[in-house]
Design a protein around this motif. Structure first.
Motif, PDB file in Angstrom:
ATOM      1  N   THR A 150       0.832  -1.198   0.000  1.00 35.39           N
ATOM      2  CA  THR A 150       0.000   0.000   0.000  1.00 35.39           C
ATOM      3  C   THR A 150       0.871   1.253   0.000  1.00 35.39           C
ATOM      4  OG1 THR A 150      -0.084   0.093   2.417  1.00 35.39           O
ATOM      5  CG2 THR A 150      -1.780  -1.225   1.298  1.00 35.39           C
ATOM      6  N   VAL A 208      -2.341  11.041  -4.247  1.00 39.03           N
ATOM      7  CA  VAL A 208      -2.683   9.965  -3.310  1.00 39.03           C
ATOM      8  C   VAL A 208      -4.119  10.131  -2.829  1.00 39.03           C
ATOM      9  CG1 VAL A 208      -2.188   8.958  -1.044  1.00 39.03           C
ATOM     10  CG2 VAL A 208      -0.314   9.570  -2.572  1.00 39.03           C
ATOM     11  N   LEU A 225      -6.631   8.777  -5.255  1.00 36.09           N
ATOM     12  CA  LEU A 225      -6.696   7.335  -5.489  1.00 36.09           C
ATOM     13  C   LEU A 225      -7.932   6.751  -4.803  1.00 36.09           C
ATOM     14  CD1 LEU A 225      -2.923   6.423  -4.966  1.00 36.09           C
ATOM     15  CD2 LEU A 225      -4.173   6.502  -7.131  1.00 36.09           C
ATOM     16  N   PRO A 226      -8.510   5.691  -5.348  1.00 37.67           N
ATOM     17  CA  PRO A 226      -9.752   5.127  -4.795  1.00 37.67           C
ATOM     18  C   PRO A 226      -9.652   4.781  -3.311  1.00 37.67           C
ATOM     19  CG  PRO A 226      -9.229   4.124  -6.910  1.00 37.67           C
ATOM     20  CD  PRO A 226      -8.062   4.970  -6.539  1.00 37.67           C
ATOM     21  N   ASP A 227      -8.547   4.209  -2.891  1.00 36.06           N
ATOM     22  CA  ASP A 227      -8.407   3.784  -1.500  1.00 36.06           C
ATOM     23  C   ASP A 227      -7.409   4.624  -0.716  1.00 36.06           C
ATOM     24  OD1 ASP A 227     -10.222   1.620  -1.804  1.00 36.06           O
ATOM     25  OD2 ASP A 227      -8.647   0.459  -2.802  1.00 36.06           O
ATOM     26  N   ASP A 251      -4.486   3.299   1.483  1.00 31.86           N
ATOM     27  CA  ASP A 251      -4.626   1.841   1.425  1.00 31.86           C
ATOM     28  C   ASP A 251      -4.548   1.302  -0.004  1.00 31.86           C
ATOM     29  OD1 ASP A 251      -4.977   1.397   4.222  1.00 31.86           O
ATOM     30  OD2 ASP A 251      -7.001   2.210   4.042  1.00 31.86           O
ATOM     31  N   THR A 252      -4.265   2.163  -0.971  1.00 36.54           N
ATOM     32  CA  THR A 252      -4.191   1.731  -2.361  1.00 36.54           C
ATOM     33  C   THR A 252      -2.968   0.837  -2.579  1.00 36.54           C
ATOM     34  OG1 THR A 252      -5.250   3.778  -3.101  1.00 36.54           O
ATOM     35  CG2 THR A 252      -4.038   2.503  -4.757  1.00 36.54           C
ATOM     36  N   VAL A 312      -0.169  -0.544  -4.890  1.00 39.76           N
ATOM     37  CA  VAL A 312       0.467   0.092  -6.042  1.00 39.76           C
ATOM     38  C   VAL A 312       1.061  -0.900  -7.027  1.00 39.76           C
ATOM     39  CG1 VAL A 312       0.963   2.204  -4.774  1.00 39.76           C
ATOM     40  CG2 VAL A 312       2.632   0.344  -4.750  1.00 39.76           C
ATOM     41  N   SER A 336       1.317   0.673 -11.023  1.00 39.84           N
ATOM     42  CA  SER A 336       0.082   1.437 -11.218  1.00 39.84           C
ATOM     43  C   SER A 336       0.305   2.941 -11.135  1.00 39.84           C
ATOM     44  CB  SER A 336      -0.957   1.013 -10.171  1.00 39.84           C
ATOM     45  OG  SER A 336      -0.517   1.350  -8.862  1.00 39.84           O
TER      46      SER A 336
END
Length: 622
Positions: A445, A475, A478-480, A483-484, A486, A492
């Motif tokens: 993450t 950051v 980002l969707p999460d 917690d995204t 990468v 990504s």
């Protein structure tokens, strides 16, 4: 020569096994105890089966009736022996398995720890695929004989018991045993002698296949963009073909010797029956004794193979151990000192005094390449110093020396007046941080990549570091969020995002000295200027750290308090950007070339010094 080679492999293999026993004596004792119990019960079973045949079966056939009490006693004896054999098998296998896997895990940790202790120069001389093979298949091969070893030791006890039983029964039958058992050992020794070079070659080819595979996968972008798929496939296929042939050679040899090892005990049983029948006719032995000996030869066929398994695995074990010990015995580590810098949040000073450095050659007999010679300069506390110079001038080497990735061959590097070689590892890591020009992102993450599970780095610290690195915007989008995931190496993310994330990682540790090795090359110049301006000022939330930056952009260089101009590993000039621009023609030409490259990207030549180039296709944030 072959015999000597075989003796050498046997001696070294037994040395490896001896090391294993010394490191795991209790577990080995449990495994051997189980094996000895099993062997003793096998010999006892032969004696009991003979007595059952002679005292129960033959009288029952002659009289036409069976005594119940005799059957109960015989069944109880055989059942009891079977239970003890099961206990022996359980103890042997559990102990051997536990010992083998424990040694493999322990030595994988040792190899990995050694990798981390050895300097970068050592890693540069060793392919990554080979290092992966050392920690995986070579460790596994080194301890492969541990699985059958307790069984083989128990088999030796069983053979002593069997020979004793043979002599106790009849001297003629004992002679048969004395002929068969040495023949088995001789066959196993011949097998080991021929197997040794085959196993060694197969183990070497395993490492080479692993190395080629890792290189091809790691360089997939280059392979695909350069249209080298077919060539890389052919290169991999060639080496895997060699490995296939080597393993087929191993299998072919096993195919020749395995039937011989299986047949010899059977021939021994046949010889026992022939000689035993003659001795029975002479009245030298009775039916019970003949059955005991024949049964003993029948059940000995499998356990005796355990010795063959150990001998067969010794060549591969020796080959694996040689490759593992090469890592464990490697020299060149950089021992840390015991001194710690005084606890403070004030910026640190950095001083280079007559520093010289040369990279170690790939071949030991070749001279090293001189990179730096008598380099002296300082970064005063709280100031920003830019390193500028053409490719190969030693900028990245200076960056590595500043955080002690390598040690100088001459001179000293000091932080706050203390030689970096005298500092503890923790103190050095707490006070100085390097952000390399090629960013490395873990497959984890955003939060984990920035914090690295370091104590005291919570989400607030992570977001603060991301803001300083101008990374909080992307950051947050980002969707999460934090917690995204990468992806591997941050696939990504864009190139600039990866660089800003690695910069945030360094800033989260609040270093007092920050070394930037062209760490914002993939970032838009306006974003880069904002990052450097934020880093310079603690009043705006920056770290207030001293900064040593390897730079090529004019805007970046202009932000520095002082510029160090390098050529051919030596400090040619130092001063402010404007002063050097006006007084040093080489500096002016270089900076002008950089500026023109920014205006005309097609003619741009990024200045990558002493390290691998950025991967093709690395994006620049716009």
């Amino acid at each position: 020569m072959a015999s000597g080679t075989s003796r050498e492999v046997l001696g070294r293999g037994l040395g490896v096994l001896g090391r294993a026993i010394r490191e795991q004596p209790r577990i080995f004792a449990v495994a051997v105890s189980g094996s000895v119990l099993f062997g003793a019960m096998v010999v006892a079973s032969a004696f009991v089966v003979g007595r059952v045949v002679g005292d129960v079966v033959v009288p029952a056939i002659e009289s036409g009736s069976v005594g119940v009490s005799a059957l109960v006693i015989a069944a109880t004896a055989l059942f009891g022996l079977s239970v003890l054999r099961v206990v022996g098998i359980f103890g042997r296998r559990l102990g051997a398995g536990y010992m083998q896997y424990r040694l493999q895990a322990d030595y994988r940790r040792r190899v990995t720890r050694r990798y981390l202790d050895l300097p970068l120069s050592w890693h540069h001389r060793n392919a990554t695929g080979t290092l992966l093979s050392n920690a995986n298949s070579d460790v596994e091969a080194a301890w492969q004989p541990i699985a059958p070893l307790p069984f083989a030791v128990g088999t030796l006890v069983m053979l002593v018991g069997a020979v004793s039983l043979l002599f106790f029964t009849d001297w003629a039958l004992a002679l048969v045993g004395l002929a068969v058992f040495p023949a088995l050992f001789a066959l196993n020794v011949a097998y080991s002698r021929r197997m040794a070079p085959r196993q060694a070659r197969a183990q070497r080819l395993r490492a080479e296949v692993s190395g080629i595979a890792h290189e091809s996968f790691d360089g997939a972008l280059v392979v695909k963009t350069m249209g080298r798929e077919s060539q890389e496939t052919a290169r991999f296929a060639d080496r895997t073909g060699q490995l296939r042939d080597a393993l087929i050679s191993v299998g072919r040899l096993r195919g020749i010797f395995d039937p011989m090892l299986e047949t010899l005990p059977s021939l021994g049983t046949l010889a026992v029956l022939v000689v035993g029948a003659y001795r029975l006719r002479q009245g030298a032995i009775d039916v019970a004794e003949l059955v005991s000996v024949a049964f003993l030869f029948t059940v000995l066929a499998f356990p005796v193979r355990a010795i063959g398994w150990v001998l067969a695995e010794l060549p591969r074990s020796v080959a694996g151990w040689d490759r593992v010990s090469r890592v464990l015995d490697a020299t060149g580590e950089m021992p840390y000192g015991e001194q710690r810098l005084a606890p403070t949040t004030a910026p640190a000073s950095l001083t280079f005094t007559d520093v010289g450095f040369a990279y170690e050659p790939a071949e030991a007999h070749l001279p090293g390449a001189q990179v730096l010679g008598e380099v002296s300069f300082s970064v005063e506390a709280g100031r920003t110093v830019a390193l500028v110079g053409p490719t190969g001038s030693g900028k990245s080497t200076i960056a590595s020396l500043a955080v002690r990735l390598v040690d100088p061959l001459a001179g000293t590097v000091r932080i706050d007046g203390v030689d970096v070689r005298q500092l503890t590892a923790d103190s050095l890591a707490d006070n100085a941080a390097l952000v390399a020009q090629v960013p490395f992102i873990f497959d984890d993450t955003i939060r984990a990549n920035v914090s690295l599970d370091r104590p005291g780095i919570d989400d607030e610290v992570v977001w603060s570091a991301l803001r300083l690195a101008e990374a909080d915007g992307f950051v947050a989008a980002l969707p999460d969020g934090l917690d995204t995931m990468v992806g591997e190496r941050g696939t990504s993310l864009s190139g600039g995002q990866r660089q800003r994330l690695t910069l945030a990682r360094a800033l989260a540790g609040r270093p007092r000295l920050l070394v930037l090795d062209d760490a914002t090359s993939a970032v838009d110049p306006r974003v880069e200027a904002a990052i450097l301006a934020g880093l310079r000022s603690s009043a705006t939330g920056g770290p207030g750290a001293s900064i040593l930056v390897v730079a090529y952009r004019r805007a970046t260089i202009a932000l520095a308090d002082e510029v160090i101009y390098l050529e051919q590993g030596r400090v040619l000039a130092r001063g402010t950007h404007s002063t050097l621009l006006a007084t040093v023609p080489g500096y002016a030409d270089l900076v002008t070339a950089y500026e023109q490259a920014e205006v005309d990207p097609e003619n741009r030549t990024d200045d990558y010094d002493d390290v691998a180039p950025l991967p093709s296709g690395l994006e620049v944030d716009r």
